[in-house]
Structure formats: C-alpha cells, structure tokens
Design a protein around this motif. Sequence first.
Motif, PDB file in Angstrom:
ATOM      1  N   TYR A 196       0.480 -14.717 -23.070  1.00 60.73           N
ATOM      2  CA  TYR A 196       1.509 -14.779 -22.027  1.00 60.73           C
ATOM      3  C   TYR A 196       2.641 -13.789 -22.307  1.00 60.73           C
ATOM      4  CZ  TYR A 196      -0.915 -18.999 -20.611  1.00 60.73           C
ATOM      5  OH  TYR A 196      -1.872 -19.895 -20.173  1.00 60.73           O
ATOM      6  N   ASN A 197       2.307 -12.695 -22.974  1.00 60.66           N
ATOM      7  CA  ASN A 197       3.318 -11.710 -23.349  1.00 60.66           C
ATOM      8  C   ASN A 197       2.984 -10.329 -22.790  1.00 60.66           C
ATOM      9  OD1 ASN A 197       4.676 -13.620 -25.109  1.00 60.66           O
ATOM     10  ND2 ASN A 197       2.984 -13.292 -26.554  1.00 60.66           N
ATOM     11  N   ALA A 198       4.039  -9.572 -22.483  1.00 60.53           N
ATOM     12  CA  ALA A 198       3.904  -8.150 -22.176  1.00 60.53           C
ATOM     13  C   ALA A 198       4.218  -7.383 -23.458  1.00 60.53           C
ATOM     14  CB  ALA A 198       4.866  -7.750 -21.063  1.00 60.53           C
ATOM     15  N   VAL A 199       3.349  -6.439 -23.822  1.00 60.69           N
ATOM     16  CA  VAL A 199       3.487  -5.756 -25.108  1.00 60.69           C
ATOM     17  C   VAL A 199       3.514  -4.244 -24.885  1.00 60.69           C
ATOM     18  CG1 VAL A 199       2.472  -5.382 -27.380  1.00 60.69           C
ATOM     19  CG2 VAL A 199       2.273  -7.622 -26.271  1.00 60.69           C
ATOM     20  N   PHE A 200       4.477  -3.569 -25.500  1.00 60.97           N
ATOM     21  CA  PHE A 200       4.525  -2.107 -25.518  1.00 60.97           C
ATOM     22  C   PHE A 200       5.231  -1.663 -26.798  1.00 60.97           C
ATOM     23  CE2 PHE A 200       8.499  -3.428 -23.595  1.00 60.97           C
ATOM     24  CZ  PHE A 200       9.448  -2.548 -24.092  1.00 60.97           C
ATOM     25  N   VAL A 258      17.309   2.809 -25.930  1.00 61.14           N
ATOM     26  CA  VAL A 258      15.902   3.036 -26.258  1.00 61.14           C
ATOM     27  C   VAL A 258      15.365   1.803 -26.972  1.00 61.14           C
ATOM     28  CG1 VAL A 258      14.267   4.432 -27.565  1.00 61.14           C
ATOM     29  CG2 VAL A 258      16.158   5.535 -26.360  1.00 61.14           C
ATOM     30  N   LEU A 259      14.295   1.241 -26.401  1.00 58.64           N
ATOM     31  CA  LEU A 259      13.613   0.095 -26.993  1.00 58.64           C
ATOM     32  C   LEU A 259      12.170   0.516 -27.221  1.00 58.64           C
ATOM     33  CD1 LEU A 259      13.547  -2.892 -27.839  1.00 58.64           C
ATOM     34  CD2 LEU A 259      13.034  -3.469 -25.448  1.00 58.64           C
ATOM     35  N   GLY A 260      11.713   0.468 -28.485  1.00 58.22           N
ATOM     36  CA  GLY A 260      10.426   1.085 -28.807  1.00 58.22           C
ATOM     37  C   GLY A 260      10.577   2.579 -28.551  1.00 58.22           C
ATOM     38  N   ASP A 297      15.743 -14.395 -28.325  1.00 59.51           N
ATOM     39  CA  ASP A 297      15.186 -13.653 -27.186  1.00 59.51           C
ATOM     40  C   ASP A 297      15.856 -12.292 -26.980  1.00 59.51           C
ATOM     41  OD1 ASP A 297      17.626 -14.603 -26.398  1.00 59.51           O
ATOM     42  OD2 ASP A 297      16.961 -15.369 -24.450  1.00 59.51           O
ATOM     43  N   SER A 298      16.547 -11.782 -27.992  1.00 60.89           N
ATOM     44  CA  SER A 298      17.206 -10.481 -27.852  1.00 60.89           C
ATOM     45  C   SER A 298      16.404  -9.386 -28.558  1.00 60.89           C
ATOM     46  CB  SER A 298      18.630 -10.528 -28.414  1.00 60.89           C
ATOM     47  OG  SER A 298      18.611 -10.674 -29.815  1.00 60.89           O
ATOM     48  N   TYR A 299      16.701  -8.137 -28.164  1.00 55.02           N
ATOM     49  CA  TYR A 299      16.008  -6.972 -28.727  1.00 55.02           C
ATOM     50  C   TYR A 299      17.054  -5.943 -29.140  1.00 55.02           C
ATOM     51  CZ  TYR A 299      12.183  -9.197 -26.265  1.00 55.02           C
ATOM     52  OH  TYR A 299      11.265 -10.123 -25.826  1.00 55.02           O
ATOM     53  N   ASP A 322       4.892  -2.123 -29.874  1.00 57.04           N
ATOM     54  CA  ASP A 322       5.144  -3.223 -30.817  1.00 57.04           C
ATOM     55  C   ASP A 322       6.272  -4.150 -30.370  1.00 57.04           C
ATOM     56  OD1 ASP A 322       3.123  -2.368 -32.544  1.00 57.04           O
ATOM     57  OD2 ASP A 322       4.478  -0.955 -33.541  1.00 57.04           O
ATOM     58  N   VAL A 323       6.747  -3.973 -29.124  1.00 55.37           N
ATOM     59  CA  VAL A 323       7.740  -4.893 -28.562  1.00 55.37           C
ATOM     60  C   VAL A 323       6.993  -5.963 -27.773  1.00 55.37           C
ATOM     61  CG1 VAL A 323       9.713  -5.123 -27.014  1.00 55.37           C
ATOM     62  CG2 VAL A 323       9.449  -3.059 -28.409  1.00 55.37           C
ATOM     63  N   VAL A 324       7.333  -7.218 -28.002  1.00 51.75           N
ATOM     64  CA  VAL A 324       6.658  -8.338 -27.342  1.00 51.75           C
ATOM     65  C   VAL A 324       7.667  -9.077 -26.458  1.00 51.75           C
ATOM     66  CG1 VAL A 324       5.383 -10.490 -27.684  1.00 51.75           C
ATOM     67  CG2 VAL A 324       5.050  -8.577 -29.272  1.00 51.75           C
ATOM     68  N   ILE A 325       7.382  -9.131 -25.154  1.00 46.74           N
ATOM     69  CA  ILE A 325       8.295  -9.788 -24.207  1.00 46.74           C
ATOM     70  C   ILE A 325       7.560 -10.940 -23.535  1.00 46.74           C
ATOM     71  CG2 ILE A 325       9.680  -9.495 -22.119  1.00 46.74           C
ATOM     72  CD1 ILE A 325      10.082  -6.601 -22.869  1.00 46.74           C
TER      73      ILE A 325
END
Length: 365
Positions: free
Chosen positions: A256-260, A321-323, A300-302, A262-265
């Motif tokens: 149930y996650n969106a991944v890009f 910039v995230l990832g 839940d923060s990045y 190595d970031v998991v949302i």
Amino acid sequence: MAEIRLEALAHSYLDKPSKAHDYAIRAMTHTWEQGGAYALLGPSGCGKSTLLNIISGLLQPSEGKVKFNDKDVTGLQPDERNIAQVFQFPVVYDSMTVFDNLAFPLRNLKYPKAKIDKKVNEIADVLELRDVLHRRANNLTADEKQKVSMGRGLVRDDVSAILFDEPLTVIDPHLKWKLRRKLKQIHEKFNITMVYVTHDQLEASTFADKIALMYQGQIVQFGTPQELFEQPAHTFVGYFIGSPGMNIIEVAIEQYNAVFDDVVIPLNAALIDDGVTISNNIKIGIRPEFVEVVDAASADSYLCDVVDVENLGTYKILTVVLGRQQIKVRISEDQSVPIDKAYITFPEKYLKLYIDEYLVKENIA
C-alpha cells in the motif's frame, strides 16, 4: 439559446487518418447545456479553435455530428446556425461608426429602427462605448475595436450561442480583468449560451461556470474551477491548473505504498486494487499548496534539501529535493523559511494516485 451537443465528433486535417495522433480532435461526445458560461481551456495546438470552428460551422468535422437543441446542424453553413462568433483579432467595419457597426446585424435582420436604437444603446452602455458611438471605427484603439466586435455578437437577442476565440489577446493587460468581469455580467443578464476559448487559466476561471480542459485533441476534464484544482482527473490537468502546477512523481507500488528513489510514501488503501500493478505508468501527485512544512522530524515526515526560495509577496515557493525528485512547496508569507534542510509531509487526503495518467478513485466496498 441552445444546448450544443457533440456526438462521436472527430476531425483530422489528413485525407486518410489511421492513428490517434492523426486527429486534431479525437472522438468525443460532449454537451454544453443551454444558457451556460463555459471555457474551453488548453495550450496552443490542443484543438480548441478547431473545435470552436466546428461548432460555428466554419469547419466540417471528419466524423460525428453537431446538434443544437437536438437538431442536427452538422451540414449547415455558419449563417444558418444562428450563432455569433468573436475572433482573436477585432473584426469591424472601419468606415462605419461604432453605432452602425453594432446596428449592422440587426439591420440585416430587418429589425425596426426603434428596436435597433434600443439594443445598440443597451450594449453600448454595457461595454462602455457610449462616448464613442458616433466615431468612425478606424479612429478607435485596439481595445475599443474588440469591444465593438464583441458588441456585434451580443446585440442580437435571438442567437443560439456566442463563441469567443481568445477575444482578449489584443486587449491592454490592465483592461483584461475588467472585460472578463463585464462578459460575466453580460452572461448573467442575458443568459446566453457562451463558449470562451483561452489558454489562460485565470481568464477561464474568471469567466466560466465550468471549464473543459483540452489536451492532445481531447477534453480530459470538464468541471468547475474548484473541481479541476482539487480533483484533477488527469496528470495534465494537475500540471496545467495552478501556479505552480501539481507535483507529479513516477512511482512503483509496493503493497500500500508508493516508492521512488528509496522513498516510501503510504497510500490510502482504498486506492489500491489488483489492477494497479498491471500498468508500468503509475504516478502520485500533490499540489504545492497541500505539501506541509513541519518544524521537526515525525513518523510521517521526510527530510529534504532546500534548493531554492521564490518570494512572491503574499506567499513563497520553496523548491526542495526528496530522493532525486524536485518538489514545489507553497508557504504563506509569514511562515519561516527553512535553511538548507526541511521536513515535509504529504497529507493523505490531498495525495492523488494516477494510473496511465488518469486519476484513481477510492475503491469503496
């Protein structure tokens, strides 16, 4: 006034179109309801003017039908459709006075003089042309000429619809807002079906009750300005509406996650079903207005790198910039600007999932 219905309508400028990209207008069925104020919005080359010219009869469609109040008008000439069209550049008779320009269509229809005088003066008041009524059109400014051109479309009270093809292009910028509001007031007063073509989302939102957003010859979403902003049905709607547009990121789905990168949302579980993983074209989207900047790390923060800050007076736009993905974040003017690093969150209710460019709606059992 008329309801305008397009049935299985398509158009190509090629003699033998064979694939989707050969069509300027791809097959569509769409209805403009009687008395509505509509905008046909989209970038240059998306098919807006082609579609408008098909409705007016200046262009015959390759396929399908155009109906006014259930009457098939596809084969009728423009003068047989009882519509008015206002073009990008003003069309006026320079040798005539403003009064005679406005009266011209009424005289052709053999209106009595008293009614002509009444209608011309009424439209002159609405468009603030009273002071130049008896001047020749060749002595007018470009703004005034376009108002005369619009007035000729508005002066008739028997038209089925008025079609506007980017009518404010030549208007001085400080007068555009005023004229957009004026057209809205005219619509409210006369309740005429109006379709307004523009590439400017502000013009569309100011004028229209509903917007048809076109992309590559298709209407990808039809709805109110609020619906297009809050629930973009296609990634292009998210990109095109808003300033800046929606952040859109290619992802993979894992459980149930969106991944890009190595970031998991985490995603709303109601969005995920067995069909999601079939496609290789999966994206998430969130508007800069809905990304939240928080003061400290949380579950839940990045953590992001802050690479740019634009101060636009009443708000600021951060680029983080995230990832390896750049993300735009809109913060209020009084909110403190993080230095170098920032923690951001993606509230679940604002995070959208797109499969093959189209919005995935909640799977409610």
